[in-house]
Design a protein around this motif. Structure first.
Motif, mmCIF file in Angstrom:
data_model
loop_
_atom_site.group_PDB
_atom_site.id
_atom_site.type_symbol
_atom_site.label_atom_id
_atom_site.label_comp_id
_atom_site.label_asym_id
_atom_site.label_seq_id
_atom_site.Cartn_x
_atom_site.Cartn_y
_atom_site.Cartn_z
ATOM 1 N N ASP A 30 -27.682 81.321 24.903
ATOM 2 C CA ASP A 30 -28.642 80.963 23.853
ATOM 3 C C ASP A 30 -28.402 79.546 23.343
ATOM 4 O OD1 ASP A 30 -30.009 83.412 23.903
ATOM 5 O OD2 ASP A 30 -28.502 84.348 22.609
ATOM 6 N N GLU A 31 -27.134 79.123 23.269
ATOM 7 C CA GLU A 31 -26.835 77.765 22.828
ATOM 8 C C GLU A 31 -27.232 76.728 23.873
ATOM 9 O OE1 GLU A 31 -23.006 78.688 19.886
ATOM 10 O OE2 GLU A 31 -22.700 78.231 22.025
ATOM 11 N N LEU A 32 -27.112 77.088 25.146
ATOM 12 C CA LEU A 32 -27.597 76.193 26.197
ATOM 13 C C LEU A 32 -29.112 76.029 26.102
ATOM 14 C CD1 LEU A 32 -25.494 77.436 29.261
ATOM 15 C CD2 LEU A 32 -25.248 75.262 28.066
ATOM 16 N N ALA A 33 -29.802 77.127 25.774
ATOM 17 C CA ALA A 33 -31.251 77.031 25.596
ATOM 18 C C ALA A 33 -31.596 76.152 24.403
ATOM 19 C CB ALA A 33 -31.840 78.430 25.421
ATOM 20 N N LYS A 34 -30.774 76.213 23.367
ATOM 21 C CA LYS A 34 -31.035 75.376 22.192
ATOM 22 C C LYS A 34 -30.821 73.892 22.509
ATOM 23 C CE LYS A 34 -30.141 75.211 17.214
ATOM 24 N NZ LYS A 34 -30.254 73.761 17.157
ATOM 25 N N GLN A 35 -29.950 73.587 23.467
ATOM 26 C CA GLN A 35 -29.755 72.201 23.856
ATOM 27 C C GLN A 35 -31.031 71.578 24.417
ATOM 28 O OE1 GLN A 35 -26.351 72.314 26.548
ATOM 29 N NE2 GLN A 35 -25.032 71.454 24.955
ATOM 30 N N ILE A 36 -31.863 72.412 25.034
ATOM 31 C CA ILE A 36 -33.132 71.905 25.561
ATOM 32 C C ILE A 36 -33.984 71.339 24.432
ATOM 33 C CG2 ILE A 36 -35.263 72.548 26.757
ATOM 34 C CD1 ILE A 36 -33.698 74.599 28.314
ATOM 35 N N GLU A 37 -33.945 71.981 23.275
ATOM 36 C CA GLU A 37 -34.700 71.466 22.131
ATOM 37 C C GLU A 37 -34.229 70.075 21.738
ATOM 38 O OE1 GLU A 37 -35.935 72.875 17.576
ATOM 39 O OE2 GLU A 37 -34.454 73.994 18.741
ATOM 40 N N ASP A 38 -32.925 69.837 21.754
ATOM 41 C CA ASP A 38 -32.394 68.509 21.433
ATOM 42 C C ASP A 38 -32.807 67.484 22.488
ATOM 43 O OD1 ASP A 38 -31.106 69.555 19.177
ATOM 44 O OD2 ASP A 38 -29.344 70.126 20.355
ATOM 45 N N VAL A 39 -32.857 67.902 23.758
ATOM 46 C CA VAL A 39 -33.287 66.996 24.823
ATOM 47 C C VAL A 39 -34.750 66.613 24.637
ATOM 48 C CG1 VAL A 39 -33.704 66.813 27.308
ATOM 49 C CG2 VAL A 39 -31.569 67.827 26.469
ATOM 50 N N LEU A 40 -35.588 67.572 24.293
ATOM 51 C CA LEU A 40 -37.008 67.288 24.091
ATOM 52 C C LEU A 40 -37.218 66.337 22.923
ATOM 53 C CD1 LEU A 40 -38.536 70.861 24.607
ATOM 54 C CD2 LEU A 40 -38.341 69.008 26.269
ATOM 55 N N LYS A 41 -36.452 66.523 21.853
ATOM 56 C CA LYS A 41 -36.573 65.620 20.712
ATOM 57 C C LYS A 41 -36.126 64.214 21.073
ATOM 58 C CE LYS A 41 -35.971 69.132 17.094
ATOM 59 N NZ LYS A 41 -35.089 69.618 15.992
ATOM 60 N N HIS A 42 -35.089 64.105 21.894
ATOM 61 C CA HIS A 42 -34.599 62.781 22.280
ATOM 62 C C HIS A 42 -35.655 62.005 23.054
ATOM 63 C CE1 HIS A 42 -31.545 59.803 23.548
ATOM 64 N NE2 HIS A 42 -32.189 59.804 24.708
ATOM 65 N N PHE A 43 -36.386 62.680 23.932
ATOM 66 C CA PHE A 43 -37.405 62.009 24.752
ATOM 67 C C PHE A 43 -38.812 62.138 24.162
ATOM 68 C CE2 PHE A 43 -34.014 62.962 27.851
ATOM 69 C CZ PHE A 43 -33.800 61.691 28.358
ATOM 70 N N ASN A 44 -38.895 62.724 22.968
ATOM 71 C CA ASN A 44 -40.176 62.871 22.270
ATOM 72 C C ASN A 44 -41.185 63.645 23.124
ATOM 73 O OD1 ASN A 44 -41.918 62.536 20.059
ATOM 74 N ND2 ASN A 44 -42.794 60.651 20.892
ATOM 75 N N VAL A 45 -40.737 64.741 23.693
ATOM 76 C CA VAL A 45 -41.587 65.607 24.502
ATOM 77 C C VAL A 45 -42.098 66.743 23.623
ATOM 78 C CG1 VAL A 45 -41.654 67.177 26.481
ATOM 79 C CG2 VAL A 45 -40.357 65.030 26.626
ATOM 80 N N LYS A 46 -43.421 66.909 23.581
ATOM 81 C CA LYS A 46 -44.029 67.928 22.735
ATOM 82 C C LYS A 46 -44.201 69.261 23.461
ATOM 83 C CE LYS A 46 -44.396 64.889 19.486
ATOM 84 N NZ LYS A 46 -43.469 64.946 18.318
#
Length: 406
Positions: free
Chosen positions: A154-170
């Motif tokens: 679940d924490e690995l899945a949450k890392q995806i959210e941080d990656v999307l925010k870094h690249f400004n992916v909606k």
């Protein structure tokens, strides 16, 4: 052919001395070869010769390293559970694709060959791809520090959210394999508004059984105490990716990955990843209750050890939004059947409206340019519309099924 006929007609008008059958056949073959090879049949070879229309095609080696992926740049992204390496490919703004790799793999070894395939290069013309690497799994990764607590699934899945925010992916389309497919499914379950569609290859949606848990515990202990990949761990990785009797089906490909697992992979970091994977929780999907709401394409191979797991996942998803595809004669679809998977992905994305249609002429021309052969003619319908004559190739007992075109 006309040249050969002309030679025979001229010879028939001349009076040749009688020859036996063997000499007659030899003389006839030499006379026929003369206009084709541009050399006299008497054996006198000119000192200088010029070869025309000769092209050399050297096959691309499967090296599984950055050197074979020159159009990809790596970016370090800080997340709530430490930094991760993201490989960014392409610069298209129309579509966004996020990938996640399988056990013992990373973005290079899992996706390089597939995205270098000619049809995928066409699909990626207007797409930006973000290949996410799990902590400590990127190419040439150093050992994780002592005392490091590896993130849960679940924490690995949450890392995806941080990656999307870094690249400004909606929002994005996800492509995951095995372990990575489970991570992307978890993120899609909790963030359905950000995931347009999913392509999950050999995805397992249930928790680990007792046999898997015990076997992996032994591998984890051995990997932590050894200075290299242990034989039991290597055997498990080959089974996990290729299934049974892999040596008989694709010996060369198995040898490539056997060398990769033994020499290029950080086995200590892998032991932490295995610990996380065997302690995974069930995704908790129910067709009649909470489940994935976006369109999903489930892909597996006939020899994959995860075939039954994909059937279980298919039974948990919305039947009207899910396609289940089984490819024959393979266990590792992206590597063994890149043509079928790329075509399935193209049809799937076109069907849900996330990618413009590609004409048969464009795909054929790209394949011919890649191989050096002239493109085959394509018949046209009235008003210039291209006509394709698809024939279904695949092949599942479980509805719904995705039909592909050969």
């Amino acid at each position: 052919m006309s040249g050969l006929t002309w030679m025979r007609s001229n010879h028939s008008e001349k009076a040749f001395p009688p020859l036996d059958c063997e000499e007659t056949e030899t003389a006839t073959m030499a006379a026929a070869e003369e206009p084709l090879l541009g050399m006299p049949s008497n054996g006198n070879v000119p000192e200088e010769m010029e070869l025309k229309n000769i092209q050399l095609h050297i096959p691309t080696a499967r090296i599984l390293s950055r050197e074979g992926w020159s159009n990809v740049r790596e970016v370090k992204v800080d997340t709530s559970r430490g930094a991760v390496t993201v490989s960014v490919q392409g610069g298209g703004k129309r579509n966004t694709l996020v990938t996640y790799h399988d056990l013992g793999m990373n973005s290079v070894s899992n996706f390089q060959t597939f995205f270098n395939y000619v049809d995928m290069r066409i699909l990626m013309e207007n797409t930006c791809v973000y290949h996410v690497n799990a902590p400590g799994q990127a190419e040439d990764a150093e050992n994780l520090p002592e005392g490091y607590v590896y993130p849960t699934m679940d924490e690995l899945a949450k890392q995806i959210e941080d990656v999307l925010k870094h690249f400004n992916v909606k929002h994005f389309t996800g492509l995951g394999v095995g372990f990575g497919a489970n991570v992307l499914a978890r993120y899609a379950f909790t963030h359905p508004d950000q995931v347009d569609a999913l392509c999950l290859v050999n995805c397992v949606s249930t928790h680990a059984g007792w046999i898997e848990w015990g076997y992996q515990k032994m591998n984890i202990r051995n990997l932590r105490n050894a200075n290299q990949l242990t034989p039991t761990a290597l055997e498990y990785l080959l089974w996990h990716h290729f299934g049974k009797n892999q040596e008989r089906r694709n010996h060369d490909l198995v040898q490539v990955y056997k060398q990769y697992f033994a020499k290029r992979m950080n086995h200590k970091n892998l032991s932490m990843l295995l610990e996380t994977y065997i302690t995974r929780s069930d995704l908790g999907l129910q067709r009649a209750g909470k489940t994935l709401t976006m369109p999903c394409l489930l892909v597996t191979g006939a020899y994959s050890p995860h075939l039954d797991d994909t059937v279980t996942l298919n039974s948990r998803l919305n039947a009207s939004k899910t396609e289940w595809l089984k490819l024959s004669d393979c266990g590792m679809p992206l590597e063994e059947m890149p043509n079928k998977v790329s075509e399935a992905l193209r049809l799937f994305l076109q069907g849900i409206g996330f990618m413009p249609s590609l004409s048969a002429r464009k795909l054929s021309r790209s394949r011919s340019m890649d191989s050096g052969d002239p493109p085959p003619p394509i018949k046209e319908k009235e008003h210039g519309a291209l006509h394709e004559n698809p024939s279904p190739i695949s092949e599942t007992e479980e509805p719904p099924t995705l039909s592909l075109c050969t």
